[in-house]
Design a protein around this motif. Structure first.
Motif, PDB file in Angstrom:
ATOM      1  N   ALA A 165       8.919   4.002  -1.030  1.00  0.00           N
ATOM      2  CA  ALA A 165       8.655   3.065   0.030  1.00  0.00           C
ATOM      3  C   ALA A 165       7.041   2.559   0.273  1.00  0.00           C
ATOM      4  CB  ALA A 165       9.257   3.394   1.378  1.00  0.00           C
ATOM      5  N   ALA A 166       6.255   3.666   0.065  1.00  0.00           N
ATOM      6  CA  ALA A 166       4.907   3.180   0.040  1.00  0.00           C
ATOM      7  C   ALA A 166       4.347   2.488  -1.201  1.00  0.00           C
ATOM      8  CB  ALA A 166       4.105   4.662   0.201  1.00  0.00           C
ATOM      9  N   SER A 167       4.877   2.856  -2.340  1.00  0.00           N
ATOM     10  CA  SER A 167       4.235   2.170  -3.203  1.00  0.00           C
ATOM     11  C   SER A 167       5.136   0.634  -3.665  1.00  0.00           C
ATOM     12  CB  SER A 167       5.257   3.045  -4.726  1.00  0.00           C
ATOM     13  OG  SER A 167       4.701   2.225  -5.843  1.00  0.00           O
ATOM     14  N   ALA A 168       6.540   0.710  -3.141  1.00  0.00           N
ATOM     15  CA  ALA A 168       7.077  -0.803  -3.192  1.00  0.00           C
ATOM     16  C   ALA A 168       6.341  -1.817  -2.245  1.00  0.00           C
ATOM     17  CB  ALA A 168       8.463  -0.486  -2.739  1.00  0.00           C
ATOM     18  N   ARG A 169       5.877  -1.287  -1.003  1.00  0.00           N
ATOM     19  CA  ARG A 169       5.264  -2.067  -0.247  1.00  0.00           C
ATOM     20  C   ARG A 169       3.880  -2.426  -0.514  1.00  0.00           C
ATOM     21  NH1 ARG A 169       6.970   1.894   5.117  1.00  0.00           N
ATOM     22  NH2 ARG A 169       8.924   1.060   5.288  1.00  0.00           N
ATOM     23  N   ALA A 170       3.213  -1.587  -1.127  1.00  0.00           N
ATOM     24  CA  ALA A 170       1.631  -1.889  -1.820  1.00  0.00           C
ATOM     25  C   ALA A 170       1.894  -2.961  -2.882  1.00  0.00           C
ATOM     26  CB  ALA A 170       1.165  -0.629  -2.402  1.00  0.00           C
ATOM     27  N   VAL A 171       2.949  -2.759  -3.743  1.00  0.00           N
ATOM     28  CA  VAL A 171       3.081  -3.817  -4.857  1.00  0.00           C
ATOM     29  C   VAL A 171       3.556  -5.017  -4.231  1.00  0.00           C
ATOM     30  CG1 VAL A 171       4.346  -4.093  -7.151  1.00  0.00           C
ATOM     31  CG2 VAL A 171       3.501  -1.898  -6.612  1.00  0.00           C
TER      32      VAL A 171
END
Length: 677
Positions: free
Chosen positions: A646-652
């Motif tokens: 979730a954190a990675s997806a939001r950042a990208v």
């Protein structure tokens, strides 16, 4: 799988039924003409959908009566509008729709055979690449596919065979009657589609449409053409109607990256931090190289003799995994260089090339390195021409920069590619960072006789045998490249990293079991497909022959290199951790989770396989025994994997790195203004 003869018999029976319908309806009243065309169209397409479902052969996704109702309803919705048309125009329209829908179905079938997924809108945005897939597409075509096109002559000739007979047949009733019939057919189609889907959504498929499930799971609920309609809606919603990320969700992502950055910063006290500062960095991504071939012999020959030898003077990270999704090779590049997860659908290189990232080449460029990427293929493939510059490469040497003196597979053979790339290293100055992407071991793995030196024995003539030969060739090319680095004096002045990008897209488990000499359980099969090697050679040969046990993944590559160079990444937006430190086992290996974009993960002791709701949810396997465990055994690791993804997806997807970077600059400016204001 059913035999070709059985499928041929089924289709011949279906065609005979269709021809009987034609004969029976020709003498009927003109009002029957529109329905005969519609019935023929729906019956033919339904048969193709049944073949499609049979050929993709996904467990628990056999075609049920609900699936038939949804398929029929979708076809009526797609074709009902033709009823008010004149007979010839109506039949011509249905023939055109038959051709279009068949082509969509066949494109999905070929795509599934390679990627085990359906084509989504983000993939279509990369459609210019399809023409470059050439040999791979040809290898995916099977003789039985001709069954999908057997009805085309009938469909295309029908408008001329079914001539209108007088005004009555042409008019087929008053406009109001035709409009009412059209509305009734469309309503019937809507109900046949909507009611079973509604029942599934309120039952076993609850939550399916609110998460990034496998596209095939969506197909299993709404049908093939329903999936494409939903996917188009989903894409438009994400791209044009998506709401800004909630402040709470952004804060959660920021908190996660802060904690992960603190974990990396804490390792700056490690004895290896900065030990190789100022050394060159050479990273080689090898096409479809998987771990199961290392150290293996077949038919009396080692598959990877040069890599086996290299392991004696390098570190091997065991239980290392690829973390790619639909973007395949470009996903591996993004994960390895930028230490973030790829997208669930499409490629970051194409969908989000306008975003800011903290990637290895950009960070090294800031540190004074010359940076260059090498890949002997078209520069526009996977949008590399744009993305490479965005993430910090000064130079990109693509196909046009190489002499095509050794044609192998898709492009230039790895031997010549690596040799010509090494010729350019001296122009980069020192220290330099070179990133090389090989290509010769790409699906479908056909090598010319001049490059094929591997005797595959009983696998000769099979794609698995071709794969072993292609890997053997790539191994020889890598060996020659290492020899060249040693001759040029770069071996002792460079960190050299070699890793595989993704699996080989082959899933004939009987073949794997013959090659490995043992049966493979479900857990071992999933692990095998994810396992790729990571080999790291340090300039002084430190830890040569050592095996560092996982779990680990491609997002850990950039943090590992930067740790060895002494570059602090505590404030960088990266998801990975360094793998080679002075400590053994690897940092945070107890409780460490390696997450995959489809929701699966491993923590070294367990392998959790994500499954959609209709299959009962995910399965947690004990890696040691291969036995399934109670879901609770993986619950803590599952939450950790979900938080990371979730954190990675939001950042990208929401461009948070650039946003946070600008906020930091603005904050610094404000503090400076306060101080000197």
């Amino acid at each position: 799988m059913p035999s070709m003869e059985t499928e041929g018999f089924d289709v011949m029976v279906m065609l005979s039924i269709l021809l009987r319908l034609i004969r029976e309806r020709l003498p009927l009243l003109p009002m029957a003409v529109p329905f005969s065309g519609l019935v023929l169209f729906a019956a033919a397409m339904l048969a193709k959908l049944a073949l499609f479902n049979r050929w993709i052969d996904v467990r628990y996704m056999e075609m049920t009566m609900d699936d038939v109702l949804i398929a029929c309803g979708t076809l009526l919705l797609l074709s009902g509008w033709t009823l008010p048309l004149p007979v010839r125009a109506r039949l011509a329209s249905l023939a055109a729709m038959n051709v279009l829908l068949t082509l969509i179905l066949y494109a999905d079938l070929l795509y599934f055979r390679y990627f085990q997924d359906l084509i989504s809108v983000p993939v279509l945005l990369q459609a210019r690449q399809v023409g470059s897939l050439g040999g791979s597409i040809a290898a995916l075509v099977e003789a039985k596919d001709a069954l999908l096109f057997l009805d085309w002559p009938v469909a295309l000739l029908l408008p001329w065979i079914m001539r209108p007979r007088g005004r009555g047949s042409r008019a087929a009733g008053s406009r109001s009657v035709r409009a009412a019939v059209c509305a009734a057919v469309c309503l019937a189609g809507f109900l046949m589609t909507a009611l079973p889907i509604r029942e599934a959504r309120t039952g076993w498929a609850g939550g399916l449409f609110g998460a990034d499930w496998w596209n095939v799971s969506i197909y299993n609920v709404v049908g093939l053409y329903g999936f494409h309609a939903y996917d188009a809606y989903r894409h438009v919603k994400r791209a044009y109607a998506s709401v800004p990320l909630a402040a709470e969700a952004e804060a959660e992502a920021a908190g996660w990256f802060t904690r992960r950055g603190a974990a990396r910063a804490a390792l700056a006290r490690d004895s290896l931090f900065g030990k190789y500062a100022g050394h060159n960095v050479i990273v080689i991504q090898v096409e479809a190289l998987q771990s199961f071939v290392l150290g293996r012999e077949w038919n009396g020959q080692p598959v990877t003799p040069r890599l086996n030898g290299l392991l004696r003077e390098s570190v091997l990270v065991d239980r290392f995994h690829h973390q790619t999704a639909q973007g395949r090779t470009s996903d591996a590049e993004f994960a390895a260089l930028c230490s973030l997860h790829p997208l669930a659908s499409g490629s970051v290189f194409v969908r989000h090339a306008d975003r800011d990232y903290d990637c290895l080449p950009g960070i090294l460029k800031e540190a004074g390195y010359g940076t260059a990427a090498f890949h002997a293929y078209d520069g526009g493939f996977w949008n590399r021409n744009v993305m490479y510059g965005r993430i910090g490469f000064d130079h990109f040497f693509s196909k046009k920069h190489f002499a095509m003196d050794e044609p192998v597979g898709w492009s230039l053979g790895d031997r010549s590619f690596l040799r010509q790339s090494a010729d350019r290293f001296r122009r980069l100055g020192q220290p330099f960072h070179a990133f090389l992407v090989t290509l010769s071991s790409h699906h479908p793995y056909h090598l010319p006789a001049s490059a094929d030196a591997f005797d595959a024995g009983e696998f000769e003539g099979t794609m698995f045998g071709d794969y072993l030969g292609a890997v053997h060739y790539a191994d020889a090319a890598l060996g020659e490249f290492v020899d060249r680095l040693k001759a040029d004096g770069l071996w002792e002045r460079s960190i050299v990293v070699i890793y595989g990008d993704h699996d080989n897209s082959l899933a004939d488990w009987a073949t794997y079991e013959r090659f490995l000499g043992r049966p493979l359980g479900p857990a071992e099969r999933h692990a095998l497909l994810r396992a790729v090697p990571l080999i790291v050679h340090l300039p002084d040969g430190a830890f040569g022959g050592e095996v560092r046990t996982g779990p680990a993944g491609q997002i850990d590559i950039a943090p590992t290199i930067l740790h060895l160079l002494g570059v602090d990444t505590g404030n960088r937006i990266m998801a990975g951790l360094p793998l080679i430190t002075g400590a053994e086992p690897m940092p945070d290996s107890d409780g460490r989770v390696v997450a995959f974009r489809n929701g699966s993960f491993t923590d070294g002791r367990h392998f959790h396989v994500a499954r959609p709701p209709e299959e009962g949810g995910g399965v947690c396997y004990d890696i040691r025994t291969g036995e399934p465990l109670t879901p609770g055994r993986c619950e803590i690791a599952l939450r950790a994997a979900e938080e990371e993804l979730a954190a990675s997806a939001r950042a990208v997807e929401h461009g948070l790195i650039g946003k946070w970077r600008r906020a930091g600059i603005d904050s610094t400016k404000a503090k400076t203004a306060d101080r000197f204001g």
